[in-house]
Design a protein around this motif. Sequence first.
Motif, PDB file in Angstrom:
ATOM      1  N   GLN A 288      -9.150   3.698  -7.192  1.00  0.00           N
ATOM      2  CA  GLN A 288     -10.189   4.498  -6.525  1.00  0.00           C
ATOM      3  C   GLN A 288      -9.884   5.997  -6.654  1.00  0.00           C
ATOM      4  OE1 GLN A 288     -10.959   3.125  -2.466  1.00  0.00           O
ATOM      5  NE2 GLN A 288     -11.720   5.166  -1.917  1.00  0.00           N
ATOM      6  N   THR A 289      -8.612   6.356  -6.469  1.00  0.00           N
ATOM      7  CA  THR A 289      -8.186   7.764  -6.561  1.00  0.00           C
ATOM      8  C   THR A 289      -8.412   8.292  -7.974  1.00  0.00           C
ATOM      9  OG1 THR A 289      -6.497   7.322  -4.900  1.00  0.00           O
ATOM     10  CG2 THR A 289      -6.205   9.313  -6.221  1.00  0.00           C
ATOM     11  N   TRP A 290      -8.018   7.489  -8.959  1.00  0.00           N
ATOM     12  CA  TRP A 290      -8.188   7.886 -10.368  1.00  0.00           C
ATOM     13  C   TRP A 290      -9.657   8.072 -10.692  1.00  0.00           C
ATOM     14  CZ3 TRP A 290      -6.779  10.045 -14.605  1.00  0.00           C
ATOM     15  CH2 TRP A 290      -7.230   9.639 -15.856  1.00  0.00           C
ATOM     16  N   ASN A 291     -10.489   7.133 -10.314  1.00  0.00           N
ATOM     17  CA  ASN A 291     -11.911   7.210 -10.646  1.00  0.00           C
ATOM     18  C   ASN A 291     -12.604   8.372  -9.945  1.00  0.00           C
ATOM     19  OD1 ASN A 291     -11.832   4.983 -12.377  1.00  0.00           O
ATOM     20  ND2 ASN A 291     -12.046   3.552 -10.664  1.00  0.00           N
ATOM     21  N   ARG A 292     -12.138   8.709  -8.754  1.00  0.00           N
ATOM     22  CA  ARG A 292     -12.773   9.779  -8.001  1.00  0.00           C
ATOM     23  C   ARG A 292     -12.366  11.168  -8.499  1.00  0.00           C
ATOM     24  NH1 ARG A 292     -12.099  10.775  -1.464  1.00  0.00           N
ATOM     25  NH2 ARG A 292     -13.062  12.844  -1.447  1.00  0.00           N
TER      26      ARG A 292
ATOM     27  N   GLU B   4       6.556   3.173  -5.060  1.00  0.00           N
ATOM     28  CA  GLU B   4       6.845   4.514  -4.526  1.00  0.00           C
ATOM     29  C   GLU B   4       5.974   5.491  -5.311  1.00  0.00           C
ATOM     30  OE1 GLU B   4      10.694   6.409  -3.941  1.00  0.00           O
ATOM     31  OE2 GLU B   4      11.433   4.501  -3.128  1.00  0.00           O
ATOM     32  N   THR B   5       5.408   6.444  -4.587  1.00  0.00           N
ATOM     33  CA  THR B   5       4.473   7.369  -5.226  1.00  0.00           C
ATOM     34  C   THR B   5       4.849   8.814  -4.904  1.00  0.00           C
ATOM     35  OG1 THR B   5       2.741   5.704  -4.999  1.00  0.00           O
ATOM     36  CG2 THR B   5       2.002   7.956  -5.424  1.00  0.00           C
ATOM     37  N   PHE B   6       4.778   9.660  -5.908  1.00  0.00           N
ATOM     38  CA  PHE B   6       5.095  11.085  -5.738  1.00  0.00           C
ATOM     39  C   PHE B   6       3.853  11.894  -6.122  1.00  0.00           C
ATOM     40  CE2 PHE B   6       8.985   8.841  -6.381  1.00  0.00           C
ATOM     41  CZ  PHE B   6       9.922   9.478  -5.582  1.00  0.00           C
ATOM     42  N   VAL B   7       3.490  12.822  -5.241  1.00  0.00           N
ATOM     43  CA  VAL B   7       2.374  13.708  -5.567  1.00  0.00           C
ATOM     44  C   VAL B   7       2.976  15.024  -6.050  1.00  0.00           C
ATOM     45  CG1 VAL B   7       0.311  14.879  -4.705  1.00  0.00           C
ATOM     46  CG2 VAL B   7       0.943  12.619  -3.795  1.00  0.00           C
TER      47      VAL B   7
ATOM     48  N   ARG C  85      -5.681   8.858   2.508  1.00  0.00           N
ATOM     49  CA  ARG C  85      -4.590   9.806   2.736  1.00  0.00           C
ATOM     50  C   ARG C  85      -4.267  10.584   1.457  1.00  0.00           C
ATOM     51  NH1 ARG C  85       1.435   8.106   4.458  1.00  0.00           N
ATOM     52  NH2 ARG C  85       2.281  10.196   4.316  1.00  0.00           N
ATOM     53  N   LEU C  86      -4.305   9.850   0.351  1.00  0.00           N
ATOM     54  CA  LEU C  86      -4.051  10.468  -0.944  1.00  0.00           C
ATOM     55  C   LEU C  86      -5.138  11.495  -1.269  1.00  0.00           C
ATOM     56  CD1 LEU C  86      -1.693   9.917  -2.838  1.00  0.00           C
ATOM     57  CD2 LEU C  86      -3.092   8.239  -4.044  1.00  0.00           C
ATOM     58  N   ALA C  87      -6.390  11.114  -0.942  1.00  0.00           N
ATOM     59  CA  ALA C  87      -7.523  12.005  -1.223  1.00  0.00           C
ATOM     60  C   ALA C  87      -7.402  13.301  -0.425  1.00  0.00           C
ATOM     61  CB  ALA C  87      -8.834  11.291  -0.887  1.00  0.00           C
ATOM     62  N   ASP C  88      -6.966  13.188   0.837  1.00  0.00           N
ATOM     63  CA  ASP C  88      -6.802  14.389   1.670  1.00  0.00           C
ATOM     64  C   ASP C  88      -5.785  15.339   1.043  1.00  0.00           C
ATOM     65  OD1 ASP C  88      -8.578  13.465   3.492  1.00  0.00           O
ATOM     66  OD2 ASP C  88      -7.089  12.757   4.952  1.00  0.00           O
TER      67      ASP C  88
ATOM     68  N   THR D  87      -7.232  16.791  -2.294  1.00  0.00           N
ATOM     69  CA  THR D  87      -8.282  17.775  -2.023  1.00  0.00           C
ATOM     70  C   THR D  87      -7.666  19.101  -1.580  1.00  0.00           C
ATOM     71  OG1 THR D  87      -9.709  15.956  -1.357  1.00  0.00           O
ATOM     72  CG2 THR D  87     -10.434  18.159  -0.749  1.00  0.00           C
ATOM     73  N   GLY D  88      -6.667  18.994  -0.709  1.00  0.00           N
ATOM     74  CA  GLY D  88      -5.966  20.201  -0.234  1.00  0.00           C
ATOM     75  C   GLY D  88      -5.350  20.969  -1.389  1.00  0.00           C
ATOM     76  N   LEU D  89      -4.742  20.255  -2.316  1.00  0.00           N
ATOM     77  CA  LEU D  89      -4.103  20.911  -3.469  1.00  0.00           C
ATOM     78  C   LEU D  89      -5.143  21.525  -4.401  1.00  0.00           C
ATOM     79  CD1 LEU D  89      -1.334  18.282  -4.332  1.00  0.00           C
ATOM     80  CD2 LEU D  89      -0.974  20.583  -3.415  1.00  0.00           C
ATOM     81  N   LEU D  90      -6.244  20.813  -4.605  1.00  0.00           N
ATOM     82  CA  LEU D  90      -7.276  21.329  -5.508  1.00  0.00           C
ATOM     83  C   LEU D  90      -7.945  22.575  -4.928  1.00  0.00           C
ATOM     84  CD1 LEU D  90      -8.949  17.978  -6.690  1.00  0.00           C
ATOM     85  CD2 LEU D  90      -7.412  19.467  -7.988  1.00  0.00           C
TER      86      LEU D  90
END
Lengths: 173, 184
Positions: free
Chosen positions: B92-96, B148-151, B170-173, B176-179
């Motif tokens: 979902q994150t990738w597609n969005r 395990e995931t690293f942003v 949570r990932l989207a938030d 979005t903040g970074l973008l």
Amino acid sequence: MSGLRPLHASRSAVLVAMAVLAAAVTLAMVGLRGPAPAQSQEQIVHEIAAGLRCPVCADLSAADSPAPLARQMRTQIADKLAQGDSPEEIRRSFIAAYGSSVLMTPPREGLGRLVYAFPFLALVVALGAGGVLLRRTLRRGPTTAAESRPARLTEADRRRVELALDRLRVEEP
Amino acid sequence: MSVLRGRPVLLTGVIVAVVAVVALLATGLSRGHTIEASPLVGKAAPDFHLQGLDGKPESAVRLSDLRGQVVVVNFWASWCAECRVEQPDLDQTWNRFRDAGVVVVGVDFQDTEGDARAYLAEAGSTYPVVVDTDSTAALAFGLRGVPETFVVDQRGEIVERVIGPVEADRLADRITGLLEGGVR
């Protein structure tokens, strides 16, 4: 002969001093004993890996764990040694990725310092307590042979004992 | 404790020593069962150059080549049950965000090629997936398990580490903040 200490007090003092000395020597040996120097490359790898925690195991070192990630850690340690990295540099690279919790023993910094300082603090306290005890023992003063002997009967006591024995002889002829 | 009776200084000393030992033990024991936050958060992400799961040269990924984009580095394996839980959220994150300067990179950890391919085919995932054959990237990232995931932000700095399954919201938030160049 006021400068001489009586025999009993001196013996106690020597025993206390020997106990304190034995405790001090034991603690010093435990504190100063280090690992035997590694010889071969394989031994160095093992020594470094033994000090690192396997990240995917419960309380097993990277040297002891059969997990693939631990095996990879050992390979990486060997590779880095071959590239000329020092054991300390290799340890630091793992700490950089995992934090100090990757170390099997607490680091000598922050709260970890307390763990290393504790034996020496215990030694200081033991020496202090031993010194106080020794001083008290020596201050207690002379203990003469006459003092340690049982008290003599007074004339009145002796008469009382004789009377009691006479009464017994009359009652039980 | 007749020895301590009438000796307040000695009694206080003994109490302080006992409390200190208990506190040290409690700290040591509690530290042994918690995972500290990654020391890499706030620092440059370790670079990696890993081959794609399909083996094609063009599928290889070098993390430093993605500088300027937000990168979600997800360590996973086909044998990992929790990875299946988070898979829809990653897709979902990738597609969005794929057209908004965000890359999701799957890093296959201690897996077999056939199982990994079958897993991705079943999930229908389309983001780039690379293979960490000798666990070099895993060790560099301080991995303790999967998932395990690293942003990683646009400057190549790790801004968050998620242990366990990620959640798309949570990932989207965070993304979005970074973008928007705001919250890091």
